[in-house]
Scaffold this motif. Structure first.
Motif, PDB file in Angstrom:
ATOM      1  N   PRO B 142       0.834  -1.212   0.000  1.00 27.14           N
ATOM      2  CA  PRO B 142       0.000   0.000   0.000  1.00 27.14           C
ATOM      3  C   PRO B 142       0.863   1.255   0.000  1.00 27.14           C
ATOM      4  CG  PRO B 142       0.107  -0.917   2.226  1.00 27.14           C
ATOM      5  CD  PRO B 142       0.913  -1.830   1.337  1.00 27.14           C
ATOM      6  N   SER B 143       0.361   2.329  -0.576  1.00 25.72           N
ATOM      7  CA  SER B 143       1.057   3.618  -0.508  1.00 25.72           C
ATOM      8  C   SER B 143       0.017   4.717  -0.391  1.00 25.72           C
ATOM      9  CB  SER B 143       1.908   3.847  -1.759  1.00 25.72           C
ATOM     10  OG  SER B 143       1.144   4.490  -2.766  1.00 25.72           O
ATOM     11  N   ALA B 144       0.495   5.939  -0.208  1.00 23.23           N
ATOM     12  CA  ALA B 144      -0.406   7.082  -0.067  1.00 23.23           C
ATOM     13  C   ALA B 144      -1.210   7.319  -1.346  1.00 23.23           C
ATOM     14  CB  ALA B 144       0.402   8.331   0.285  1.00 23.23           C
ATOM     15  N   ALA B 228       6.406   4.461   0.169  1.00 25.13           N
ATOM     16  CA  ALA B 228       5.146   4.718   0.866  1.00 25.13           C
ATOM     17  C   ALA B 228       4.418   5.934   0.299  1.00 25.13           C
ATOM     18  CB  ALA B 228       5.393   4.911   2.365  1.00 25.13           C
ATOM     19  N   GLY B 249       9.856  -1.412   5.922  1.00 23.66           N
ATOM     20  CA  GLY B 249       8.579  -0.700   5.866  1.00 23.66           C
ATOM     21  C   GLY B 249       7.504  -1.420   6.660  1.00 23.66           C
ATOM     22  N   ALA B 252       8.147  -0.931  10.338  1.00 25.55           N
ATOM     23  CA  ALA B 252       7.790   0.402  10.829  1.00 25.55           C
ATOM     24  C   ALA B 252       6.274   0.509  11.016  1.00 25.55           C
ATOM     25  CB  ALA B 252       8.289   1.468   9.854  1.00 25.55           C
ATOM     26  N   LEU B 253       5.499  -0.037  10.068  1.00 28.42           N
ATOM     27  CA  LEU B 253       4.035   0.015  10.188  1.00 28.42           C
ATOM     28  C   LEU B 253       3.556  -0.827  11.370  1.00 28.42           C
ATOM     29  CD1 LEU B 253       2.820  -0.143   6.474  1.00 28.42           C
ATOM     30  CD2 LEU B 253       2.987   1.844   7.979  1.00 28.42           C
ATOM     31  N   MET B 256       4.119   1.073  14.566  1.00 30.14           N
ATOM     32  CA  MET B 256       3.105   2.109  14.717  1.00 30.14           C
ATOM     33  C   MET B 256       1.781   1.511  15.195  1.00 30.14           C
ATOM     34  SD  MET B 256       3.353   5.335  14.312  1.00 30.14           S
ATOM     35  CE  MET B 256       2.251   6.633  13.806  1.00 30.14           C
ATOM     36  N   ARG B 257       1.382   0.376  14.609  1.00 24.99           N
ATOM     37  CA  ARG B 257       0.136  -0.276  15.032  1.00 24.99           C
ATOM     38  C   ARG B 257       0.214  -0.687  16.498  1.00 24.99           C
ATOM     39  NH1 ARG B 257       0.361  -3.120  10.125  1.00 24.99           N
ATOM     40  NH2 ARG B 257       1.108  -4.968  11.182  1.00 24.99           N
ATOM     41  N   ALA B 280     -13.601   5.309  11.675  1.00 26.05           N
ATOM     42  CA  ALA B 280     -12.536   5.836  10.804  1.00 26.05           C
ATOM     43  C   ALA B 280     -11.270   5.002  10.947  1.00 26.05           C
ATOM     44  CB  ALA B 280     -12.259   7.300  11.149  1.00 26.05           C
ATOM     45  N   LEU B 281     -10.967   4.560  12.173  1.00 22.12           N
ATOM     46  CA  LEU B 281      -9.784   3.721  12.376  1.00 22.12           C
ATOM     47  C   LEU B 281      -9.942   2.375  11.677  1.00 22.12           C
ATOM     48  CD1 LEU B 281      -9.043   4.539  16.124  1.00 22.12           C
ATOM     49  CD2 LEU B 281      -7.470   4.924  14.220  1.00 22.12           C
ATOM     50  N   ARG B 283     -11.489   1.868   8.882  1.00 19.18           N
ATOM     51  CA  ARG B 283     -11.196   2.067   7.459  1.00 19.18           C
ATOM     52  C   ARG B 283      -9.687   2.049   7.223  1.00 19.18           C
ATOM     53  NH1 ARG B 283     -15.386   5.739   7.750  1.00 19.18           N
ATOM     54  NH2 ARG B 283     -14.006   7.546   7.753  1.00 19.18           N
ATOM     55  N   LEU B 284      -8.951   2.671   8.166  1.00 20.11           N
ATOM     56  CA  LEU B 284      -7.492   2.656   8.070  1.00 20.11           C
ATOM     57  C   LEU B 284      -6.972   1.229   8.171  1.00 20.11           C
ATOM     58  CD1 LEU B 284      -4.729   4.086   8.091  1.00 20.11           C
ATOM     59  CD2 LEU B 284      -4.981   4.428  10.533  1.00 20.11           C
ATOM     60  N   TRP B 287      -7.625  -0.623   5.019  1.00 18.59           N
ATOM     61  CA  TRP B 287      -6.782  -0.128   3.943  1.00 18.59           C
ATOM     62  C   TRP B 287      -5.420  -0.809   3.986  1.00 18.59           C
ATOM     63  CZ3 TRP B 287      -2.159   2.508   4.310  1.00 18.59           C
ATOM     64  CH2 TRP B 287      -1.682   3.024   3.109  1.00 18.59           C
ATOM     65  N   MET B 288      -4.909  -1.007   5.216  1.00 18.39           N
ATOM     66  CA  MET B 288      -3.592  -1.640   5.284  1.00 18.39           C
ATOM     67  C   MET B 288      -3.662  -3.117   5.674  1.00 18.39           C
ATOM     68  SD  MET B 288      -1.947   0.616   8.358  1.00 18.39           S
ATOM     69  CE  MET B 288      -0.585  -0.496   8.635  1.00 18.39           C
TER      70      MET B 288
END
Lengths: 355, 355
Positions: B142-144, B228, B249, B252-253, B256-257, B280-281, B283-284, B287-288
């Motif tokens: 995944p990327s921005a 990313a 990568g 790092a993700l 963060m999680r 909203a979280l 959906r995040l 997404w990942m």
């Protein structure tokens, strides 16, 4: 003010390029004001435009007590090519600060200026330690289990086994000096943790480091995910891989931060949720504050060379000065010398394989 | 049930190793049940223990319609060395599935089993395309700005310029087939974006790709943080750097999680904040979701080879089947052939420089 006692050798802990960075010299002076409080014994040689620096320093009493100004009429701009900086930068603040290290007046130099110019000038003027094949660029990054030192981050795009062993020795000395660890664990970055993985380079370097006489607390191979996990205190790799890995990790964290910002502004309940969780989120933000990790360190020269991020603030600049001061006061260069002479006795074959 | 019409060539879209993975064969069959719905034309050759598979398949009517079982008495275990799998795995579900591709019965194979064994068996049995020097391992991340294809992720720890050019061609064909992009942008991973950065390898590869005749939409050099950021659709690099970058990568993700989980359980207000921001979280999180990015693809063989993560669930396995089906139905292998013959005409010097 002027330049008191300029002739006396090693009068200064650090020479500081007052004119490098986006908001120089103000941010540099504010940073030194903070650093002077943290390091009451430090003496800084502040190099830059004397007419601008004198009144600014007068308004910062703590910094003023710790600093002596040396005038430099020129500044190396952020976009100047290193080759041009070498030829035309002789009267620049960066060059005169580096000269002070080469002449033995200061034990190290800190600059927030042009990275390429700093690296090139430092290598040519301060020179590589005779025991070291190639200097390496190191930085400190956050992990799940405390700070992690990474090197090389781009000083050498191609490395052989000998370079990697020297990076391990320098990373070990750096982690002892700056992180205060008595026996930091060292990992060699690879594509798998088994002994047979990777190419000849990493396997040969691992063989040397695994030797109990190396004096290195060698953990073995580590993989990309071990960096953020904090599996080891020091991650050693070539400059190509290290540069890509550091930037990939930073990119992933930035993506996460951006997405979280979107999450917490996406609806009214999400905004309220943010407000409730804010104190805890603030601690997370502080923990990964890039200012805490400001400073790329060129290891392996006859003096300490620290590059601060050009866009950092006073707190970030003070952190870069902290790193340089820790290296100066904890005998970083002497530690490297001792480790390398121990290695030379026990791994003479590797020294023979150098290019 | 048994094995109808086994003799006819290319009867099957994919051969599927029913016995590979932590929860095989149940998860594999559930995954095929989902995949059969998404790809109503697909025909799967399901390879494994017939006595176990027959009743399980009978309870999944959609999968049953799309699958024919071929019996395989053995299973390659997760810890078996590739060399042993080669010698002793002739009657394994993985090997018989791969054989079906080599014999032209199926256009590709999907397995959630032992990665090393799958890679080794596929290379030796399905064989590298004659036009390709070395196969490469690719994945989607995944990327921005949408999905990004990365390769090589570890099939080749050392690569020359020719390998990198071929990876670019394969990445281009893969992104067109699987991401559905008409002209995906290709970036070559480097330590800086300027043309003079990096080593000979990457500069030489960039020179070939920059040629307008290459048929490649070449963006130029990209850096670690561009992965990313989604600066390009395809990131090309050697297997050592790619493996480290992907895992860095991911690491790092994951960090963060983990930290966010700590944040949201650290206090009562933080827990309430989590509940408010939860939609909203979520959906995040979706997404990942690693299941969306399940599947490592070995590119450059005479058939499609996809490795599903061994610990994934039915949804993840179905995604790996999706990727393989997209490659099969969108002429991935033919696309590569056309691009390489175009390159051979316009960059004959590079072909001469191969090892």
């Amino acid at each position: 003010m002027a330049t008191p006692a300029e002739g006396s050798l090693r009068r200064f802990s650090l020479a500081v390029d007052a004119m490098g960075g986006d908001s120089a010299p103000e941010v540099v002076l504010d940073g030194l004001d903070l650093a002077a409080e943290r390091h009451p014994q430090a003496q800084f040689l502040l190099v830059g435009d004397e007419a601008r620096l004198t009144p600014l320093l007068a308004r910062r009493p703590r910094a003023a007590k710790a600093c002596a100004i040396r005038h430099a009429p020129d500044v190396i701009s952020g976009d100047m090519k290193p080759t041009l900086a070498l030829r035309q930068g002789r009267n620049s603040s960066m060059r005169i600060a580096i000269d002070a290290v080469a002449h033995g007046e200061a034990a190290g130099v800190v600059s927030a200026g042009n990275t390429g110019a700093l690296m090139a000038l430092a290598k040519i003027v301060v020179k590589t330690m005779p025991e070291i094949g190639r200097p390496a660029l190191a930085a400190i990054a956050p992990s799940a289990r405390g700070d992690v030192v990474m090197l090389d981050l781009g000083a050498n795009v191609q490395c052989d086994a000998r370079n990697l062993v020297e990076f391990a020795v320098m990373g070990d000395a750096f982690a002892r000096a700056v992180l205060g660890l008595p026996a930091p664990s060292i990992g060699l970055l690879n594509v798998g943790s088994e002994e047979l993985k990777g190419d000849d380079r990493v396997r040969q370097a691992a063989d040397v480091l695994r030797d109990s006489h190396s004096g290195i607390n060698f953990h073995g191979f580590v993989e990309g995910h071990d960096i953020a996990a904090g599996t080891v205190d020091v991650v050693v790799t070539d400059g190509f891989t290290g540069n890509v890995a550091l930037k990939t990790g930073e990119g992933a964290l930035k993506l996460m931060r951006d997405l979280l910002r979107q999450v917490f502004t996406s609806s009214v309940p999400a905004r309220m949720g943010y407000l409730l969780a804010r104190p805890a989120l603030e601690r997370l933000r502080e923990w990964m504050d890039p200012r805490r990790y400001n400073g790329a360190i060129l290891l392996g020269l006859n003096g300490v060379v620290v590059k601060s991020h050009g866009g950092t603030d006073a707190l970030g600049f003070a952190h870069a000065v902290d790193v340089a001061m820790d290296m100066v006061t904890h005998g970083f260069t002497q530690n490297i010398r001792e480790s390398l002479s121990r290695l030379a006795t026990h791994a003479p074959t590797l020294a023979a394989s150098q290019d």
